[in-house]
Write a protein that holds these residues in place. Structure first.
Motif, PDB file in Angstrom:
ATOM      1  N   ALA A  73      -4.186  -5.545   7.825  1.00  0.00           N
ATOM      2  CA  ALA A  73      -5.146  -4.567   8.370  1.00  0.00           C
ATOM      3  C   ALA A  73      -6.040  -4.111   7.220  1.00  0.00           C
ATOM      4  O   ALA A  73      -5.519  -3.711   6.165  1.00  0.00           O
ATOM      5  N   PRO A  74      -7.362  -4.141   7.375  1.00  0.00           N
ATOM      6  CA  PRO A  74      -8.244  -3.828   6.237  1.00  0.00           C
ATOM      7  C   PRO A  74      -7.943  -2.500   5.544  1.00  0.00           C
ATOM      8  O   PRO A  74      -7.832  -2.483   4.307  1.00  0.00           O
ATOM      9  N   PRO A  75      -7.756  -1.373   6.256  1.00  0.00           N
ATOM     10  CA  PRO A  75      -7.491  -0.138   5.504  1.00  0.00           C
ATOM     11  C   PRO A  75      -6.158  -0.174   4.764  1.00  0.00           C
ATOM     12  O   PRO A  75      -6.040   0.369   3.671  1.00  0.00           O
ATOM     13  N   ALA A  80      -4.581  -2.934   3.643  1.00  0.00           N
ATOM     14  CA  ALA A  80      -4.705  -3.827   2.482  1.00  0.00           C
ATOM     15  C   ALA A  80      -5.431  -3.107   1.346  1.00  0.00           C
ATOM     16  O   ALA A  80      -5.060  -3.235   0.173  1.00  0.00           O
ATOM     17  N   ALA A  81      -6.446  -2.315   1.698  1.00  0.00           N
ATOM     18  CA  ALA A  81      -7.235  -1.632   0.661  1.00  0.00           C
ATOM     19  C   ALA A  81      -6.412  -0.545  -0.030  1.00  0.00           C
ATOM     20  O   ALA A  81      -6.442  -0.414  -1.259  1.00  0.00           O
ATOM     21  N   ILE A  82      -5.652   0.210   0.748  1.00  0.00           N
ATOM     22  CA  ILE A  82      -4.871   1.280   0.108  1.00  0.00           C
ATOM     23  C   ILE A  82      -3.706   0.681  -0.687  1.00  0.00           C
ATOM     24  O   ILE A  82      -3.340   1.196  -1.748  1.00  0.00           O
ATOM     25  N   ALA A  83      -3.170  -0.421  -0.193  1.00  0.00           N
ATOM     26  CA  ALA A  83      -2.040  -1.058  -0.895  1.00  0.00           C
ATOM     27  C   ALA A  83      -2.459  -1.479  -2.300  1.00  0.00           C
ATOM     28  O   ALA A  83      -1.729  -1.273  -3.267  1.00  0.00           O
ATOM     29  N   GLU A  84      -3.654  -2.057  -2.386  1.00  0.00           N
ATOM     30  CA  GLU A  84      -4.135  -2.512  -3.696  1.00  0.00           C
ATOM     31  C   GLU A  84      -4.176  -1.328  -4.674  1.00  0.00           C
ATOM     32  O   GLU A  84      -3.792  -1.438  -5.829  1.00  0.00           O
ATOM     33  N   ARG A  85      -4.653  -0.197  -4.175  1.00  0.00           N
ATOM     34  CA  ARG A  85      -4.742   0.987  -5.045  1.00  0.00           C
ATOM     35  C   ARG A  85      -3.355   1.502  -5.436  1.00  0.00           C
ATOM     36  O   ARG A  85      -3.103   1.853  -6.580  1.00  0.00           O
ATOM     37  N   ILE A  86      -2.458   1.557  -4.475  1.00  0.00           N
ATOM     38  CA  ILE A  86      -1.115   2.079  -4.776  1.00  0.00           C
ATOM     39  C   ILE A  86      -0.395   1.144  -5.748  1.00  0.00           C
ATOM     40  O   ILE A  86       0.237   1.585  -6.713  1.00  0.00           O
ATOM     41  N   GLN A  87      -0.560  -0.172  -5.509  1.00  0.00           N
ATOM     42  CA  GLN A  87       0.131  -1.135  -6.375  1.00  0.00           C
ATOM     43  C   GLN A  87      -0.405  -1.110  -7.806  1.00  0.00           C
ATOM     44  O   GLN A  87       0.278  -1.525  -8.736  1.00  0.00           O
ATOM     45  N   ASP A 105     -14.451   4.083   6.920  1.00  0.00           N
ATOM     46  CA  ASP A 105     -14.771   4.263   8.334  1.00  0.00           C
ATOM     47  C   ASP A 105     -14.023   5.431   8.968  1.00  0.00           C
ATOM     48  O   ASP A 105     -14.055   5.596  10.176  1.00  0.00           O
ATOM     49  N   SER A 106     -13.336   6.231   8.160  1.00  0.00           N
ATOM     50  CA  SER A 106     -12.542   7.321   8.738  1.00  0.00           C
ATOM     51  C   SER A 106     -13.406   8.290   9.533  1.00  0.00           C
ATOM     52  O   SER A 106     -14.477   8.685   9.100  1.00  0.00           O
ATOM     53  N   ASN A 157      -5.531   2.007  12.776  1.00  0.00           N
ATOM     54  CA  ASN A 157      -5.408   1.391  11.463  1.00  0.00           C
ATOM     55  C   ASN A 157      -5.118  -0.102  11.562  1.00  0.00           C
ATOM     56  O   ASN A 157      -5.327  -0.837  10.605  1.00  0.00           O
ATOM     57  N   LEU A 158      -4.598  -0.520  12.694  1.00  0.00           N
ATOM     58  CA  LEU A 158      -4.230  -1.925  12.830  1.00  0.00           C
ATOM     59  C   LEU A 158      -5.309  -2.768  13.500  1.00  0.00           C
ATOM     60  O   LEU A 158      -5.107  -3.947  13.742  1.00  0.00           O
ATOM     61  N   ALA A 159      -6.461  -2.141  13.810  1.00  0.00           N
ATOM     62  CA  ALA A 159      -7.547  -2.951  14.362  1.00  0.00           C
ATOM     63  C   ALA A 159      -7.836  -4.044  13.340  1.00  0.00           C
ATOM     64  O   ALA A 159      -7.897  -3.780  12.147  1.00  0.00           O
ATOM     65  N   PHE A 160      -7.972  -5.253  13.789  1.00  0.00           N
ATOM     66  CA  PHE A 160      -8.273  -6.434  12.950  1.00  0.00           C
ATOM     67  C   PHE A 160      -7.067  -6.951  12.165  1.00  0.00           C
ATOM     68  O   PHE A 160      -7.204  -7.928  11.434  1.00  0.00           O
TER      69      PHE A 160
END
Ligand SMILES: NC(=O)c1ccc[n+]([C@@H]2O[C@H](COP(=O)([O-])OP(=O)(O)OC[C@H]3O[C@@H](n4cnc5c(N)ncnc54)[C@H](O)[C@@H]3O)[C@@H](O)[C@H]2O)c1
Length: 420
Positions: free
Chosen positions: A175-177, A179-186, A330-331, A350-353
């Motif tokens: 899910a794009p959001p 995946a994006a937050i995961a990159e930051r947390i990781q 997009d929030s 959050n799971l759209a796409f």
């Protein structure tokens, strides 16, 4: 039409076909569809296969199911989808039913990809046949419902050829959001993690029954209520959140304690309707996880919160608060009462796409490489869930090593040949 609408529309799907490389290292010619065989024509299986059809070059050319009625419903659905996409109806010879349908599907030379969407108890058996036949595989989670199946899956993982791609159905990671937050947390946006809280609260599933069916058929149709067939709610459903926790923390839990039981569900089956699990990850990071299946009002609440020295993250709106504050662009306010998974505005949830992106990445791995082999990662998450389940069922702390040595083993207790 804005960019998002374009991506969602059939235009983009059709364009995707012509964007294939003329002849890839994996032998798929430009404009040739990946021939997709669906194993298990139920709710999730059919909707994922439909999404593949609409969002990728995969084309459902074959379907298989244990039960003839479900196969027939699948045929109607995919003939209609194929007609809508200007594709041929499913050939009679590529319709399989009965307990050997998975072997017949695997043996067919007319299929490149097998999607395994059967009840969890069968995933590893079906994975073995599909991998042995050299097919690409999209296997739903969980990869195994007990330790024995998980070990078997790891053996199968070693047999996957470099030109075969195997994905496991953890679409939330795509899910794009998320995946994006995961990159930051990781990469440390939260600083040192203090603690994590997760939950999965969902309505209970409803009964499926048919006149004249025997008790084994009833059990199979209501597999969600049955621990051997499903793995229980922690392993079958809550696994998505535990998978995200493992992914974001970069590790599996080392041990767990848990409680739970069956407080409101009174129908057939032995799955619990609630679990409260305390998972310990490396560095004494605790994931406090609670899960409930309740009533039938359609309310649904699943999420994960991480708290660190520099901020906190992810639950409801996908955002980081604290030193490195960030929000998915997009929030906007969620639709009240939408019942969506952590609803978040312009993205209806959050799971759209998530499915679309997961499927496209998988098909790209087949057509352009490199191939995936997600079996071991899928097993690690399934075992993490089994750790929590075992802690709950035994009532004492269970370590990763205890699980490997003493994890429970489940049997069906009846012969599938009665459905031949
Ligand atoms: N990734 C996700 O978000 C997600 C969501 C829901 C379900 N799932 C998973 O998808 C899988 C299917 O779930 P569903 O909701 O579609 O279930 P379902 O009951 O609607 O469908 C299962 C289908 O498999 C068939 N089947 C049962 N045993 C079989 C066998 N041995 N061989 C061939 N066919 C068999 C059934 O007849 C049925 O048509 C499960 O593993 C579930 O955990 C994943």
């Amino acid at each position: 039409m804005d960019r998002r609408e374009l991506i969602q529309s059939g235009t983009a799907a059709a364009a995707g076909i012509t964007l294939l490389k003329p002849l890839t290292a994996f032998g798929y010619r430009a404009n040739s569809a990946i021939r997709h065989g669906l194993l298990g024509c139920g709710n999730r299986g059919s909707s994922v296969a439909e999404s593949f059809s609409k969002n990728t070059t995969a084309q459902v050319v074959a379907i298989a199911d244990l039960f003839p009625d479900n196969l027939a419903a699948g045929r109607v659905r995919f003939d209609k989808i194929n007609a809508g996409l200007g594709r041929a109806a499913i050939d009679e010879k590529l319709l399989f039913h009965g307990p050997h349908a998975f072997e017949q599907l695997a043996a067919s030379p007319d299929i490149d990809l097998i999607q395994i969407s059967t009840p969890p108890f069968f995933h590893v058996q079906h994975l073995e046949a599909a991998v042995a036949a050299g097919k690409h595989v999209y296997c739903e989670k969980p990869v195994g419902i007990d330790v024995q199946q998980a070990r078997h899956a790891l053996e199968i993982a070693k047999r996957v050829k470099p030109t075969q791609s195997v994905d496991v159905g953890f679409q939330c990671r795509s899910a794009p959001p998320i995946a994006a937050i995961a990159e930051r947390i990781q990469t440390g946006a939260l600083g040192k993690i203090a603690a994590v809280a997760g939950n999965y609260n969902a309505p209970a599933s409803t009964e499926k029954s048919r006149p004249g069916e025997g008790k084994d058929e009833y059990r199979l149709r209501n597999w969600l209520w049955d621990r051997a067939l499903s793995g229980d709610i922690l392993v079958e459903q809550n696994i998505h959140i535990i998978d995200l926790a493992n992914w974001l923390l970069g590790a599996h839990p080392l041990k767990a304690t848990a409680t739970g039981g069956r407080n409101v569900l009174s129908h057939f089956g032995d799955c619990w309707d609630n679990y409260q699990v305390d998972f310990t990850y490396p560095g004494s990071v605790h994931l406090s996880f609670s899960s409930t299946q309740f009533g039938s009002d359609g309310a649904f609440d699943a999420g994960l919160k991480l708290f660190g020295s520099d901020g906190s993250a992810y639950s409801g709106p996908v955002q980081i608060t604290g030193k490195q504050a960030w929000a998915w662009e997009d929030s906007s306010p969620a639709e009240p009462g939408s019942g969506k998974f952590a609803a978040n505005g312009a993205f209806t949830d959050n799971l759209a796409f998530a499915d679309r992106n997961k499927e496209r990445t998988f098909i790209d791995s087949i057509t352009s490489g490199p191939c995936h082999n997600q079996i071991a990662a899928g097993v690690e998450t399934a075992l993490s869930c089994m750790l929590g389940r075992m802690a709950g069922l035994t009532g004492h702390e269970v370590t990763w090593e205890d699980l490997q040595a003493h994890g429970e083993i489940y049997q069906l207790g009846f012969s599938m040949e009665q459905f031949a």
